[in-house]
Design a protein around this motif. Structure first.
Motif, short mmCIF file in Angstrom:
data_model
loop_
_atom_site.label_atom_id
_atom_site.label_comp_id
_atom_site.label_asym_id
_atom_site.label_seq_id
_atom_site.Cartn_x
_atom_site.Cartn_y
_atom_site.Cartn_z
N LYS A 1 7.66 -20.48 -16.66
CA LYS A 1 7.39 -22.28 -17.19
C LYS A 1 7.91 -23.06 -16.42
N ALA A 2 9.63 -23.32 -15.81
CA ALA A 2 9.52 -24.12 -14.82
C ALA A 2 8.46 -24.25 -13.67
N GLN A 3 8.71 -22.52 -13.16
CA GLN A 3 7.86 -22.63 -11.66
C GLN A 3 6.18 -23.33 -11.94
N THR A 4 5.97 -22.72 -13.46
CA THR A 4 4.21 -23.05 -13.71
C THR A 4 4.21 -24.60 -13.32
N ALA A 5 5.07 -25.04 -14.21
CA ALA A 5 5.14 -26.88 -14.20
C ALA A 5 5.13 -27.47 -12.49
N SER A 6 6.09 -26.54 -11.72
CA SER A 6 6.11 -26.79 -10.85
C SER A 6 4.67 -27.28 -9.37
N ILE A 7 4.24 -25.56 -10.02
CA ILE A 7 3.09 -25.62 -9.54
C ILE A 7 1.80 -26.66 -9.80
N TYR A 8 2.10 -27.05 -11.19
CA TYR A 8 0.73 -27.22 -11.35
C TYR A 8 1.50 -29.61 -10.95
N ARG A 9 2.46 -29.63 -10.47
CA ARG A 9 2.23 -30.63 -10.49
C ARG A 9 2.60 -30.95 -8.85
N LYS A 10 3.04 -29.62 -8.10
CA LYS A 10 2.08 -30.18 -7.13
C LYS A 10 0.73 -30.09 -6.71
N ALA A 11 0.25 -29.16 -7.31
CA ALA A 11 -1.38 -29.11 -6.59
C ALA A 11 -2.29 -30.55 -7.97
N GLY A 12 -1.53 -31.15 -8.34
CA GLY A 12 -2.08 -32.51 -9.20
C GLY A 12 -2.56 -32.18 -9.88
N VAL A 13 -2.28 -30.93 -11.38
CA VAL A 13 -3.40 -31.13 -12.63
C VAL A 13 -2.10 -31.06 -13.24
N SER A 14 -2.65 -30.28 -14.68
CA SER A 14 -2.06 -30.19 -15.50
C SER A 14 -1.99 -28.87 -16.37
N THR A 15 -3.03 -28.05 -15.77
CA THR A 15 -2.94 -26.91 -16.99
C THR A 15 -4.07 -26.12 -15.67
N SER B 1 12.69 -14.67 -16.32
CA SER B 1 12.85 -15.32 -17.91
C SER B 1 11.57 -16.19 -18.40
N GLU B 2 11.12 -16.01 -19.53
CA GLU B 2 9.71 -16.59 -19.23
C GLU B 2 9.53 -17.87 -19.42
N GLY B 3 11.20 -18.69 -19.05
CA GLY B 3 11.73 -20.07 -18.76
C GLY B 3 11.86 -20.34 -17.84
N THR B 4 11.66 -19.47 -16.52
CA THR B 4 12.14 -19.59 -15.49
C THR B 4 10.60 -19.40 -14.57
#
Length: 207
Positions: free
Chosen positions: A154-168, A149-152
């Motif tokens: 989106k959650a994985q993308t947010a986790s990637i951004y957080r670990k990488a220290g970015v927001s976009t 699903s897109e929600g999954t």
């Protein structure tokens, strides 16, 4: 103790325009006169046939002069064939070099991806999502490819951004672009530093 002139500076590198100028450009300019000679030689050989077909009468020239012209025309055609083959080989070599550079760049980018993903401790799913995101796929496209699903996503993308220290996504991509740009720069700096220090050490040893 040997003194080092603080004003010593490494010589400026060659002009980028000169370094990036393709060798085939110089070769092409050199071949222009030869192609003109070939055109004249070909015209000379077919002129008799053309004049006969068109019914144009031409005053015969001295046989010695004609033989000299025929020899010159034949030499022009042979030289043109040789230089044409050389131009073809040079173009194939340039294409091979460009392909090899592209392959090395692709390998280097893949290595950077692997290193960054390991540094950020991404899971296997997050690595796959991050790779799709870097390629420019939308959340819907990533979800379709991964059968989720897109929600999954989106959650994985947010986790990637957080670990990488970015927001976009653009900031995520910029990390790898900066890595690719910094690597050649650092290597060039190291080489230039070694070149500058070597003569100074030689002078100090002589003193």
């Amino acid at each position: 103790m040997a003194l080092i002139d603080p004003t010593d500076k490494p010589s400026a590198p060659a002009s980028p325009a000169r370094l990036l100028r393709p060798r085939w450009l110089t070769l092409r300019v050199a071949l222009v006169p030869l192609f003109l000679v070939q055109a004249v030689a070909a015209l000379f050989f077919v002129s008799d046939i053309v004049f006969s077909v068109l019914g144009i009468e031409v005053t015969p020239i001295n046989w010695k002069l004609r033989e000299a012209l025929e020899i010159a025309a034949a030499l022009g055609l042979v030289l043109g064939l040789g230089f044409g083959a050389q131009a073809l080989l040079s173009a194939r070599h340039e294409a091979h070099v460009a392909t090899e550079k592209l392959r090395r760049a692709s390998t280097a980018f893949a290595e950077l991806l692997s290193e960054r993903f390991a540094e950020w401790r991404l899971t296997a799913a997050e690595r796959e999502v991050a790779l799709f995101a870097i390629k420019g796929l939308t959340l819907a496209e990533i979800a379709g490819l991964r059968s989720t699903s897109e929600g999954t996503v989106k959650a994985q993308t947010a986790s990637i951004y957080r670990k990488a220290g970015v927001s976009t996504r653009s900031q995520l991509v910029s990390i790898f672009i900066e890595d690719l740009m910094d690597e050649p720069t650092s290597r060039f700096t190291e080489v230039r530093t070694a070149e500058v220090q070597s003569p100074k050490r030689a002078v100090q040893g002589g003193r």
